[in-house]
Write an enzyme that holds these catalytic residues in place. Structure first.
Site, PDB file in Angstrom:
ATOM      1  N   GLY A  52       9.328  16.384  93.059  1.00 14.94           N
ATOM      2  CA  GLY A  52       9.816  15.459  92.053  1.00 14.94           C
ATOM      3  C   GLY A  52       9.080  15.615  90.740  1.00 14.94           C
ATOM      4  O   GLY A  52       9.664  15.469  89.659  1.00 14.94           O
ATOM      5  N   THR A  53       7.788  15.925  90.820  1.00 17.12           N
ATOM      6  CA  THR A  53       6.999  16.140  89.611  1.00 17.12           C
ATOM      7  C   THR A  53       7.528  17.328  88.822  1.00 17.12           C
ATOM      8  O   THR A  53       7.690  17.262  87.597  1.00 17.12           O
ATOM      9  CB  THR A  53       5.518  16.358  89.968  1.00 17.12           C
ATOM     10  OG1 THR A  53       4.996  15.154  90.541  1.00 17.12           O
ATOM     11  CG2 THR A  53       4.699  16.708  88.735  1.00 17.12           C
ATOM     12  N   GLN A  59      12.030   6.274  93.315  1.00 19.10           N
ATOM     13  CA  GLN A  59      11.870   5.111  94.188  1.00 19.10           C
ATOM     14  C   GLN A  59      13.194   4.461  94.566  1.00 19.10           C
ATOM     15  O   GLN A  59      13.326   3.893  95.648  1.00 19.10           O
ATOM     16  CB  GLN A  59      10.967   4.072  93.513  1.00 19.10           C
ATOM     17  CG  GLN A  59       9.508   4.478  93.407  1.00 19.10           C
ATOM     18  CD  GLN A  59       8.837   4.618  94.773  1.00 19.10           C
ATOM     19  OE1 GLN A  59       9.260   4.042  95.756  1.00 19.10           O
ATOM     20  NE2 GLN A  59       7.766   5.397  94.814  1.00 19.10           N
ATOM     21  N   ALA A 110      12.163  14.189  97.714  1.00 21.02           N
ATOM     22  CA  ALA A 110      12.639  14.016  99.087  1.00 21.02           C
ATOM     23  C   ALA A 110      11.673  13.268  99.990  1.00 21.02           C
ATOM     24  O   ALA A 110      12.104  12.535 100.881  1.00 21.02           O
ATOM     25  CB  ALA A 110      12.954  15.391  99.691  1.00 21.02           C
ATOM     26  N   CYS A 147      -8.702   0.534  89.334  1.00 22.42           N
ATOM     27  CA  CYS A 147      -9.908  -0.254  89.073  1.00 22.42           C
ATOM     28  C   CYS A 147     -10.687  -0.412  90.368  1.00 22.42           C
ATOM     29  O   CYS A 147     -10.545  -1.388  91.087  1.00 22.42           O
ATOM     30  CB  CYS A 147      -9.517  -1.623  88.518  1.00 22.42           C
ATOM     31  SG  CYS A 147     -10.910  -2.684  88.175  1.00 22.42           S
TER      32      CYS A 147
END
Length: 462
Positions: A69-70, A177, A195, A320
């Site tokens: 996906g990236t 998503q 996927a 954080c």
């Protein structure tokens, strides 16, 4: 062990496993070759493309398979920016996009391009009017996720796509998503997916590029996948990914309704069970399976470890923790509490009893982390008398310690008194104002590393 991190990745769907094993024997040949084995491989690849295209809502010849996906996001953005260079060099993105989008935007800016970042409200949703104003004649591309990866908020994609169409600007939608739950509405121009988010194998991404969009594949162009993903296609993985997407879509409506009810229970019960907790994201316009909340006076990394020990695999939308000074860019853009952040994303098939057990385990896990940091469920002030102004030096201390130190001394000052907090942790810029909003005290601003908080709430016991 209950796995509650579906937003990160899912195990291989049974249908995907069957398709993968079957296509290993049939889809090993080069689909570009005209011989019998090559034609058999080409048939599998074409069938997978048709199946995926139907789920996406595009033509098969508009869909490309990538290695992730990236890569789909990187290729889609860079391809349109190159193809529409004459139209302009401005890229519009929302402040809560996936890091793959923001990293590509940073690279575009470094190469001389312009980037316009559109802010979001406290629920993480882009305001449609501000989005329209960001578009212009010099805009080459706009990017907007369909649903946020960290807090689950659904974006007004259909409205944004209409605005882009009116302005003549293509819209790229990151649907990683939301794609398992249904197609993306509106006249979008490009769409990406991954996927492993829907039970397909890792290493398969989708990139849909509508006909008519000016698109120039970046880098050396390969004949595979029309230049979007150079190299030999992983046909068994592609077939499995398409099969999994079709399978989860068939169950999506019923499963979404069931999981939404479980998430509603978590959203309602967590603030009741755990004091000083904020549930973030849109309560209604959201993904059905995902909920995120943040706990005051808690180190996020420690809380994830505590929950893992208790038998629950969850994640955090916040960076954080004790190992970094940087809060989540999504929570920062929303202006909500970042410390002690937990993202729960339920996989299909999650039982009601698992959620009940999680809600039973959560209070003890939070209490244990707070106790380790030297604070109870609520901060107890030292008995030093009422002073008009108190200074807390928390420089060199990481989230959540500056807020804990503030909470410990706030009742040392009378109503109207001031606490000056000296903190050089970047997360304090988010968490101190958020703490004030949650507790009713007044945040008066920050100058350098000095934060001013005026006590407005009555003294405990008064």
């Amino acid at each position: 062990m209950s796995y509650f991190d579906a937003a990160s990745s899912l195990p291989l769907h049974p249908v995907a496993r069957q398709a993968l094993l079957a296509s290993v024997d049939e889809g090993w040949a080069d689909p570009a070759r005209p011989h019998r084995e090559g034609r058999r491989a080409r048939m599998l690849l074409d069938a997978a493309r048709e199946t995926a295209a139907e789920a996406v809502g595009c033509r098969p010849d508009e869909l490309r398979f990538t290695s992730s996906g990236t890569q789909a996001l990187h290729t889609g953005i860079r391809g349109v920016l190159a193809g529409r260079r004459r139209a302009g060099r401005r890229l519009v993105v929302s402040a809560v996009e996936h890091s793959a989008v923001l990293h590509t935007a940073e690279a575009h800016e470094r190469s001389g391009g312009l980037v316009r970042e559109v802010g979001v409200d406290r629920t993480g949703r882009v305001e449609a009017q501000e989005w329209r104003q960001a578009l212009g004649e010099d805009c080459a591309l706009a990017c907007l996720q369909s649903a946020n990866h960290e807090v689950g908020t659904l974006q007004p994609v259909a409205e944004a796509a209409e605005a882009c169409a009116e302005a003549g600007v293509p819209l790229l939608v990151d649907a990683a998503q939301s794609l398992p739950w249904g197609p993306v509405e509106g006249p979008w121009s490009l769409l990406t997916g991954s996927a492993h988010k829907w039970g397909g194998p890792a290493g398969v991404g989708l990139l849909a590029v509508r006909k008519g969009v000016r698109f120039a594949p970046p880098g050396p162009v390969d004949e595979r996948e029309r230049g979007a993903a150079p190299g030999f296609e992983n046909i068994p993985a592609v077939v499995a990914a398409a099969a999994a997407l079709r399978a989860v879509r068939a169950e999506a409506d019923a499963e979404a309704a069931r999981l939404r009810a479980l998430v509603d229970r978590i959203r309602a019960r967590v603030p009741e069970l755990v004091p000083d907790t904020e549930v973030v994201g849109d309560p209604v316009r959201r993904l059905p399976h995902l909920v995120t909340f943040s706990c005051l006076y808690v180190d996020g990394e420690a809380l994830l470890h505590a929950l893992d020990t208790a038998g629950y695999s969850v994640s955090s939308g916040s960076s954080c923790t004790s190992s970094t000074l940087t809060p989540s860019h999504v929570l920062r853009a929303m202006g909500v509490l970042s410390e002690g952040n937990v993202r729960v994303s339920l996989p299909p098939g999650t039982a009601e009893s698992e959620v009940d057990r999680f809600l039973e385990a959560l209070p003890g896990a939070v209490e244990g982390v707070r106790a380790h940091l030297g604070i109870g469920a609520r901060a107890e002030p030292a008995d030093r008398g009422a002073e008009a102004e108190v200074t807390v030096d928390a420089r060199g201390k990481l989230c959540p310690l500056p807020v804990i130190e503030l909470a410990k001394v706030i009742e040392d000052v009378p109503a109207g008194g001031v606490v000056r907090v000296l903190a050089d942790d970047e997360a304090a810029r988010l968490d101190i104002p958020a703490w004030c909003e949650m507790t009713g005290h007044a945040f008066e601003g920050v100058e350098g590393v000095e934060y001013r908080v005026r006590r407005t709430a009555p003294r405990r016991g008064a």
